[in-house]
Write a protein that holds these residues in place. Sequence first.
Motif, PDB file in Angstrom:
ATOM      1  N   TRP A 190     -45.110 -64.022  23.578  1.00 59.81           N
ATOM      2  CA  TRP A 190     -44.731 -65.149  24.288  1.00 59.81           C
ATOM      3  C   TRP A 190     -45.675 -65.464  25.200  1.00 59.81           C
ATOM      4  CZ3 TRP A 190     -42.247 -60.525  24.180  1.00 59.81           C
ATOM      5  CH2 TRP A 190     -42.396 -59.454  25.108  1.00 59.81           C
ATOM      6  N   ALA A 191     -45.639 -66.526  26.048  1.00 59.92           N
ATOM      7  CA  ALA A 191     -46.650 -67.143  26.908  1.00 59.92           C
ATOM      8  C   ALA A 191     -47.533 -65.916  27.601  1.00 59.92           C
ATOM      9  CB  ALA A 191     -46.311 -68.187  27.809  1.00 59.92           C
ATOM     10  N   ASP A 192     -46.754 -65.197  28.405  1.00 60.01           N
ATOM     11  CA  ASP A 192     -47.378 -64.184  29.260  1.00 60.01           C
ATOM     12  C   ASP A 192     -47.004 -62.549  28.689  1.00 60.01           C
ATOM     13  OD1 ASP A 192     -44.865 -64.368  29.836  1.00 60.01           O
ATOM     14  OD2 ASP A 192     -45.146 -64.727  32.103  1.00 60.01           O
ATOM     15  N   GLY A 193     -46.772 -62.236  27.589  1.00 58.91           N
ATOM     16  CA  GLY A 193     -46.371 -61.080  27.169  1.00 58.91           C
ATOM     17  C   GLY A 193     -46.209 -60.710  25.614  1.00 58.91           C
ATOM     18  N   ALA A 194     -46.019 -59.498  25.364  1.00 60.20           N
ATOM     19  CA  ALA A 194     -45.990 -59.171  23.771  1.00 60.20           C
ATOM     20  C   ALA A 194     -45.209 -57.957  23.837  1.00 60.20           C
ATOM     21  CB  ALA A 194     -47.485 -58.892  23.289  1.00 60.20           C
ATOM     22  N   ALA A 195     -44.529 -57.520  22.355  1.00 61.88           N
ATOM     23  CA  ALA A 195     -43.873 -56.518  22.200  1.00 61.88           C
ATOM     24  C   ALA A 195     -44.154 -56.132  20.784  1.00 61.88           C
ATOM     25  CB  ALA A 195     -42.447 -56.551  22.858  1.00 61.88           C
ATOM     26  N   GLU A 196     -44.254 -54.696  20.746  1.00 60.84           N
ATOM     27  CA  GLU A 196     -44.379 -54.149  19.282  1.00 60.84           C
ATOM     28  C   GLU A 196     -42.957 -53.771  18.588  1.00 60.84           C
ATOM     29  OE1 GLU A 196     -46.727 -54.025  17.337  1.00 60.84           O
ATOM     30  OE2 GLU A 196     -48.454 -54.494  18.461  1.00 60.84           O
ATOM     31  N   LEU A 197     -42.504 -54.219  17.614  1.00 61.63           N
ATOM     32  CA  LEU A 197     -41.295 -53.651  17.123  1.00 61.63           C
ATOM     33  C   LEU A 197     -41.594 -52.837  15.696  1.00 61.63           C
ATOM     34  CD1 LEU A 197     -38.829 -56.615  17.376  1.00 61.63           C
ATOM     35  CD2 LEU A 197     -39.162 -54.992  19.091  1.00 61.63           C
ATOM     36  N   PRO A 198     -41.727 -51.573  15.851  1.00 67.80           N
ATOM     37  CA  PRO A 198     -42.277 -50.996  14.672  1.00 67.80           C
ATOM     38  C   PRO A 198     -41.406 -50.836  13.512  1.00 67.80           C
ATOM     39  CG  PRO A 198     -42.151 -49.406  16.660  1.00 67.80           C
ATOM     40  CD  PRO A 198     -41.397 -50.725  16.980  1.00 67.80           C
ATOM     41  N   ARG A 199     -42.084 -50.307  12.368  1.00 64.09           N
ATOM     42  CA  ARG A 199     -41.440 -50.409  11.083  1.00 64.09           C
ATOM     43  C   ARG A 199     -40.203 -49.837  10.947  1.00 64.09           C
ATOM     44  NH1 ARG A 199     -43.895 -49.188   5.217  1.00 64.09           N
ATOM     45  NH2 ARG A 199     -42.055 -49.844   3.856  1.00 64.09           N
ATOM     46  N   THR A 200     -39.132 -50.658  10.496  1.00 64.34           N
ATOM     47  CA  THR A 200     -37.711 -50.054  10.361  1.00 64.34           C
ATOM     48  C   THR A 200     -37.021 -51.094   9.373  1.00 64.34           C
ATOM     49  OG1 THR A 200     -35.735 -49.412  11.496  1.00 64.34           O
ATOM     50  CG2 THR A 200     -37.014 -51.364  12.604  1.00 64.34           C
ATOM     51  N   SER A 201     -35.776 -50.723   9.221  1.00 60.62           N
ATOM     52  CA  SER A 201     -34.981 -51.830   8.503  1.00 60.62           C
ATOM     53  C   SER A 201     -35.052 -53.146   8.906  1.00 60.62           C
ATOM     54  CB  SER A 201     -33.453 -51.357   8.238  1.00 60.62           C
ATOM     55  OG  SER A 201     -32.863 -51.179   9.284  1.00 60.62           O
ATOM     56  N   LYS A 202     -34.621 -53.987   8.236  1.00 60.31           N
ATOM     57  CA  LYS A 202     -34.465 -55.561   8.437  1.00 60.31           C
ATOM     58  C   LYS A 202     -33.535 -55.544   9.542  1.00 60.31           C
ATOM     59  CE  LYS A 202     -37.460 -57.918   5.310  1.00 60.31           C
ATOM     60  NZ  LYS A 202     -37.578 -58.834   3.861  1.00 60.31           N
ATOM     61  N   ALA A 203     -32.351 -55.023   9.299  1.00 62.47           N
ATOM     62  CA  ALA A 203     -31.154 -55.049  10.260  1.00 62.47           C
ATOM     63  C   ALA A 203     -31.372 -54.580  11.505  1.00 62.47           C
ATOM     64  CB  ALA A 203     -30.041 -54.424   9.527  1.00 62.47           C
ATOM     65  N   GLU A 204     -31.982 -53.420  11.623  1.00 64.83           N
ATOM     66  CA  GLU A 204     -32.407 -53.007  13.023  1.00 64.83           C
ATOM     67  C   GLU A 204     -33.194 -53.662  13.642  1.00 64.83           C
ATOM     68  OE1 GLU A 204     -31.220 -50.867  14.774  1.00 64.83           O
ATOM     69  OE2 GLU A 204     -32.959 -50.734  16.332  1.00 64.83           O
ATOM     70  N   LEU A 205     -34.511 -54.111  12.904  1.00 63.71           N
ATOM     71  CA  LEU A 205     -35.495 -55.057  13.457  1.00 63.71           C
ATOM     72  C   LEU A 205     -34.968 -56.467  14.051  1.00 63.71           C
ATOM     73  CD1 LEU A 205     -38.422 -54.476  13.708  1.00 63.71           C
ATOM     74  CD2 LEU A 205     -38.613 -55.749  11.504  1.00 63.71           C
ATOM     75  N   ALA A 206     -33.770 -56.811  13.286  1.00 63.45           N
ATOM     76  CA  ALA A 206     -33.274 -58.095  13.810  1.00 63.45           C
ATOM     77  C   ALA A 206     -32.415 -57.925  14.993  1.00 63.45           C
ATOM     78  CB  ALA A 206     -32.143 -58.594  12.757  1.00 63.45           C
ATOM     79  N   ARG A 207     -31.810 -56.528  15.171  1.00 64.99           N
ATOM     80  CA  ARG A 207     -30.937 -56.306  16.420  1.00 64.99           C
ATOM     81  C   ARG A 207     -32.009 -56.285  17.648  1.00 64.99           C
ATOM     82  NH1 ARG A 207     -27.587 -53.615  12.714  1.00 64.99           N
ATOM     83  NH2 ARG A 207     -28.664 -51.864  12.928  1.00 64.99           N
ATOM     84  N   GLN A 208     -33.009 -55.880  17.401  1.00 59.87           N
ATOM     85  CA  GLN A 208     -34.247 -55.685  18.219  1.00 59.87           C
ATOM     86  C   GLN A 208     -34.880 -57.112  18.826  1.00 59.87           C
ATOM     87  OE1 GLN A 208     -36.884 -52.610  17.409  1.00 59.87           O
ATOM     88  NE2 GLN A 208     -35.591 -51.142  17.093  1.00 59.87           N
ATOM     89  N   LEU A 209     -34.955 -57.602  17.911  1.00 61.77           N
ATOM     90  CA  LEU A 209     -35.344 -59.180  18.003  1.00 61.77           C
ATOM     91  C   LEU A 209     -34.535 -59.712  18.571  1.00 61.77           C
ATOM     92  CD1 LEU A 209     -37.411 -61.675  17.462  1.00 61.77           C
ATOM     93  CD2 LEU A 209     -36.320 -61.805  15.292  1.00 61.77           C
ATOM     94  N   VAL A 210     -33.079 -59.702  18.489  1.00 61.43           N
ATOM     95  CA  VAL A 210     -32.077 -60.752  19.254  1.00 61.43           C
ATOM     96  C   VAL A 210     -32.148 -60.289  20.682  1.00 61.43           C
ATOM     97  CG1 VAL A 210     -29.553 -60.976  19.352  1.00 61.43           C
ATOM     98  CG2 VAL A 210     -30.941 -61.411  16.942  1.00 61.43           C
ATOM     99  N   ALA A 211     -32.410 -58.748  20.873  1.00 55.89           N
ATOM    100  CA  ALA A 211     -32.088 -58.475  22.152  1.00 55.89           C
ATOM    101  C   ALA A 211     -33.408 -58.858  23.228  1.00 55.89           C
ATOM    102  CB  ALA A 211     -32.190 -56.861  22.291  1.00 55.89           C
ATOM    103  N   ARG A 212     -34.694 -58.900  22.490  1.00 56.71           N
ATOM    104  CA  ARG A 212     -35.720 -59.655  23.220  1.00 56.71           C
ATOM    105  C   ARG A 212     -35.759 -61.099  23.409  1.00 56.71           C
ATOM    106  NH1 ARG A 212     -39.784 -56.093  25.590  1.00 56.71           N
ATOM    107  NH2 ARG A 212     -39.888 -54.403  24.041  1.00 56.71           N
ATOM    108  N   VAL A 213     -34.924 -61.840  22.387  1.00 52.67           N
ATOM    109  CA  VAL A 213     -34.774 -63.316  22.489  1.00 52.67           C
ATOM    110  C   VAL A 213     -33.867 -63.391  23.685  1.00 52.67           C
ATOM    111  CG1 VAL A 213     -33.710 -65.253  21.511  1.00 52.67           C
ATOM    112  CG2 VAL A 213     -35.365 -63.736  20.365  1.00 52.67           C
ATOM    113  N   ALA A 214     -32.869 -62.943  23.846  1.00 53.31           N
ATOM    114  CA  ALA A 214     -31.854 -62.919  24.683  1.00 53.31           C
ATOM    115  C   ALA A 214     -32.346 -62.808  26.315  1.00 53.31           C
ATOM    116  CB  ALA A 214     -30.616 -62.029  24.687  1.00 53.31           C
ATOM    117  N   GLU A 215     -33.064 -61.773  26.009  1.00 51.80           N
ATOM    118  CA  GLU A 215     -33.799 -61.431  27.292  1.00 51.80           C
ATOM    119  C   GLU A 215     -34.867 -62.430  27.939  1.00 51.80           C
ATOM    120  OE1 GLU A 215     -35.468 -57.503  27.460  1.00 51.80           O
ATOM    121  OE2 GLU A 215     -37.267 -58.143  28.447  1.00 51.80           O
TER     122      GLU A 215
END
Length: 222
Positions: A190-215
Amino acid sequence: FGEPLLAGRRVLVSAGPTYEDIDPVRFIGNRSSGKMGFAVAEAAAQAGAEVTLVAGPVGLATPAGVARRIDVRSAAQMHAAVLAAAAQADIYIGAAAVGDYRPQEVSAQKLKKRDGSELVLHLAENPDILASLSAQTAHPFLVGFAAETHDVASYAQGKLRHKGLDMIAANQVGGGLGFESADNALTLYWADGAAELPRTSKAELARQLVARVAERYRTARG
Ligand code: C5P
């Protein structure tokens, strides 16, 4: 415990490939399975959002909890469906692999083989859905994806800026990751940050992505 992360929020997700017809039996497509986008739609619903899913041609069942699904085929149809639904969305997550080009003319009849001579297809550029949304004065919080084979970080950050996005999820295609695979790994920018979501299932990755998007959504829009 407490409120689900996206309670009361309306999330629009696009997923899958687009097919650009050449004639009644042929098309130009791509290798997106739709799995990542469908997992994102399911995760957003689990997080309490009212989810609309715009799906390209995929053989996937609608995930549990998704309020509405709109099936489309071409990039032009996806563009129209997303723009129509975006007015009622707080967040748009563009996970679809939208075809960049379409045949300039769609033949009404099946093209015949032209013995020995080459066939030339003229392609016209498709409109960019995310860029169209970000050009509007009022638009949802915009999340894009960037599937890259090389220079992932610089291409992803470039797309974040050029397309006017709030966040981009970048993944390296190849090496058993990305299209058609069950696993994935993402880097979010994003404009002033970054985050690594390491290799995992697409389902788990989607949950982590959605949590970051909500934040990020809460920070940006309250
Ligand atoms: O530029 P590129 O196609 O790699 O960017 C990918 C991101 O842009 C994805 O989020 C995709 O859904 C979106 N996109 C779009 N409209 C297009 C092409 C891509 O919204 N015509």
